[in-house]
Write an enzyme that holds these catalytic residues in place. Structure first.
Site, mmCIF file in Angstrom:
data_model
loop_
_atom_site.group_PDB
_atom_site.id
_atom_site.type_symbol
_atom_site.label_atom_id
_atom_site.label_comp_id
_atom_site.label_asym_id
_atom_site.label_seq_id
_atom_site.Cartn_x
_atom_site.Cartn_y
_atom_site.Cartn_z
ATOM 1 N N LYS A 93 -18.371 40.874 20.351
ATOM 2 C CA LYS A 93 -18.900 41.050 18.989
ATOM 3 C C LYS A 93 -17.783 41.043 17.946
ATOM 4 C CE LYS A 93 -23.201 41.515 20.337
ATOM 5 N NZ LYS A 93 -24.227 40.531 19.998
ATOM 6 N N GLU A 115 -27.605 44.757 11.800
ATOM 7 C CA GLU A 115 -28.543 45.282 12.782
ATOM 8 C C GLU A 115 -27.785 45.429 14.095
ATOM 9 O OE1 GLU A 115 -27.945 42.150 12.405
ATOM 10 O OE2 GLU A 115 -27.722 41.568 14.508
ATOM 11 N N SER A 382 -18.850 39.750 28.847
ATOM 12 C CA SER A 382 -18.934 39.839 27.379
ATOM 13 C C SER A 382 -18.584 41.210 26.822
ATOM 14 C CB SER A 382 -20.333 39.420 26.909
ATOM 15 O OG SER A 382 -21.321 40.221 27.531
HETATM 16 C C1 LIG Z 1 -21.664 43.303 25.664
HETATM 17 C C2 LIG Z 1 -22.797 42.482 25.135
HETATM 18 N N1 LIG Z 1 -23.056 41.278 25.693
HETATM 19 C C3 LIG Z 1 -24.081 40.506 25.260
HETATM 20 C C4 LIG Z 1 -24.907 40.933 24.231
HETATM 21 C C5 LIG Z 1 -26.036 40.053 23.816
HETATM 22 O O1 LIG Z 1 -25.815 39.390 22.625
HETATM 23 P P1 LIG Z 1 -25.534 37.824 22.580
HETATM 24 O O2 LIG Z 1 -26.596 37.174 23.410
HETATM 25 O O3 LIG Z 1 -25.640 37.506 21.138
HETATM 26 O O4 LIG Z 1 -24.182 37.590 23.133
HETATM 27 C C6 LIG Z 1 -24.677 42.180 23.606
HETATM 28 C C7 LIG Z 1 -25.523 42.630 22.514
HETATM 29 O O5 LIG Z 1 -25.454 43.719 22.021
HETATM 30 C C8 LIG Z 1 -23.590 42.973 24.084
HETATM 31 O O6 LIG Z 1 -23.322 44.167 23.553
#
Ligand SMILES: Cc1ncc(COP(=O)(O)O)c(C=O)c1O
Length: 417
Positions: A93, A115, A382
């Site tokens: 993020k 959000e 992620s």
């Molecule tokens: C660690 C992490 N991975 C993935 C996501 C999912 O979001 P996105 O599909 O936009 O990567 C989030 C959403 O809060 C998240 O905190």
């Protein structure tokens, strides 16, 4: 060139998906944002400033880590992961909010709103606001406020106001509606830092652009580490920002299969899930056209996932287009598969993954055991799992953790009597 995907005939449309379905009152603000983004993008010093900011503030480039123990235990392909968990605030993020923060500076606004689902985007935005001296309000579904208390604590410590949204299912889609309402009344001095590749143009393009750093680095790093490109790459898909960021720079590499993993919750047949590409329908909501989980009357359905960041009703329009074009394959992982995969990654490799990211890993584990030993697979880690300690401890039914919570709650009860 992969980035040609942004050069669409109708701005903001990817095939039939995307668009800019916004109230007239927001039009001037969106035009201002498009102009600021386009002028920044064509100003080479902006990308340089962005990359330097990410290097000095967010530890980029994040590495790719080989996972020998997990590869051996699972059998089949060699497993690697891209370490977005090492970013400032523990998730991908950061890439998006720092980019949007630099744009806010260019536009001269003094307040940001956002959000958040899992709270990672909220914490990242509150951090960016603290760093750039901006006022900050975060909208979060009341259910997610309960599920992600550690992140609410940090947002408040960072100086943000956290508004718990009680409407609808009290999750991410309701938080987006509340943020849009705020923006309609505050656009003169406020920027809405949307957290994923959804919503009206230019958000899907802009957020993908900032997140593409993930795939650009990954492509160079895996080539350097292994001498070739991977056979498959996996990412979890909530709105789709970490997946888009990883996938787009590999779009023209024909030998690389791109796999998005959605939240299967309690299973598709249970109705308690967020699998938009199985059971979802094309519709228009929240300012854009995509696959939504909606009933035949067009009402948004309730969604469920153990991962707060994945239980969103819609999905990024670029991914919907790539799905229909057969360029990205989608699968899903259930809550149970995810908890099993969390435990496995922690024990075999000493990495504590976010519940969201573990969906990508669970999808990979299911498939890579059938692949050859020479095959290479990468998943996007992620985010890190610290924020999920309450949910993971509960799902693992850890008795010592339960005892600790009882003890803490007794202490607080005694102190308040
Ligand atoms: C660690 C992490 N991975 C993935 C996501 C999912 O979001 P996105 O599909 O936009 O990567 C989030 C959403 O809060 C998240 O905190």
């Amino acid at each position: 060139m992969w980035s040609d995907i942004f050069q669409t005939e109708k701005p903001g449309y990817f095939g039939q998906f995307g668009g800019m379905f916004i109230p007239e009152i927001l039009r001037a603000t969106f035009e201002e944002l498009i102009e600021a983004f386009e002028s920044a993008k064509t100003d080479p010093s902006f990308w340089t400033e962005y990359v330097q900011t990410m290097q000095s503030y967010s530890c980029r480039p994040t590495p790719i880590t080989y996972l020998p123990n997990l590869s051996k235990k699972n059998g089949g392909a060699q497993i690697y992961c891209k370490r977005e968990d090492l970013n400032q605030t523990g998730a991908h993020k950061a890439n998006n909010v720092m980019g949007q923060g630099l744009l806010v500076k260019r536009m001269g606004k003094s307040r940001v709103i956002a959000e958040t689902g899992a709270g990672q985007h909220g914490v990242a935005t509150a951090t960016m606001a603290a760093r750039f001296g901006l006022e900050c309000t975060i909208y979060m579904g009341a259910l997610d406020v309960e599920r992600q208390r550690p992140n609410v604590f940090w947002m408040e410590q960072l100086g943000a106001e956290v508004v718990a949204v009680t409407e609808g299912s009290a999750t991410l889609k309701d938080a987006i509606n509340a943020a849009m309402r705020d923006w309609s009344a505050s656009m003169d001095d406020t920027h809405y830092a949307l957290g994923t590749v959804c919503g009206p143009h230019p958000f899907p393009t802009m957020v993908s652009y900032f997140q593409s750093l993930i795939g650009q680095e990954s492509r160079e790093q895996i080539l350097e580490l292994t001498g070739r490109l991977p056979d498959r790459i996996y990412a979890c898909v909530g709105g789709g920002s970490n997946a888009s960021g990883l996938f787009l720079p590999f779009l023209e590499d024909e030998g690389v299969e791109l796999v998005g993993v959605e939240a299967g919750g309690h299973g598709v047949e249970s109705g308690a899930h967020a699998v938009r590409f199985s059971g979802g329908h094309i519709g228009v909501a929240q300012g854009y056209k995509t696959y939504f989980l909606q009933n035949p009357e067009g009402q948004m359905m309730h969604t469920h996932s153990i991962a707060a960041g994945l239980d969103y009703v819609g999905v990024g329009p670029i991914l919907s287009h790539l799905h229909d074009e057969g360029k990205v394959r989608f699968s899903f992982a259930t809550d149970k598969e995810v908890i099993d995969a969390v435990r496995l990654l922690i024990r075999t490799e000493g990495l504590i993954p976010a519940l969201e990211s573990t969906h990508g890993l669970a999808g990979l584990l299911r498939e890579s055991s059938e692949m050859d030993e020479e095959d290479i697979v990468v998943f996007n880690l992620s985010g890190r799992g610290d924020k999920d300690i309450f949910n993971i401890a509960e799902a693992l039914d850890d008795p010592k953790w339960r005892e600790f919570i009882h003890q803490k709650s007794n202490e607080y009860r005694k102190a308040s009597n």
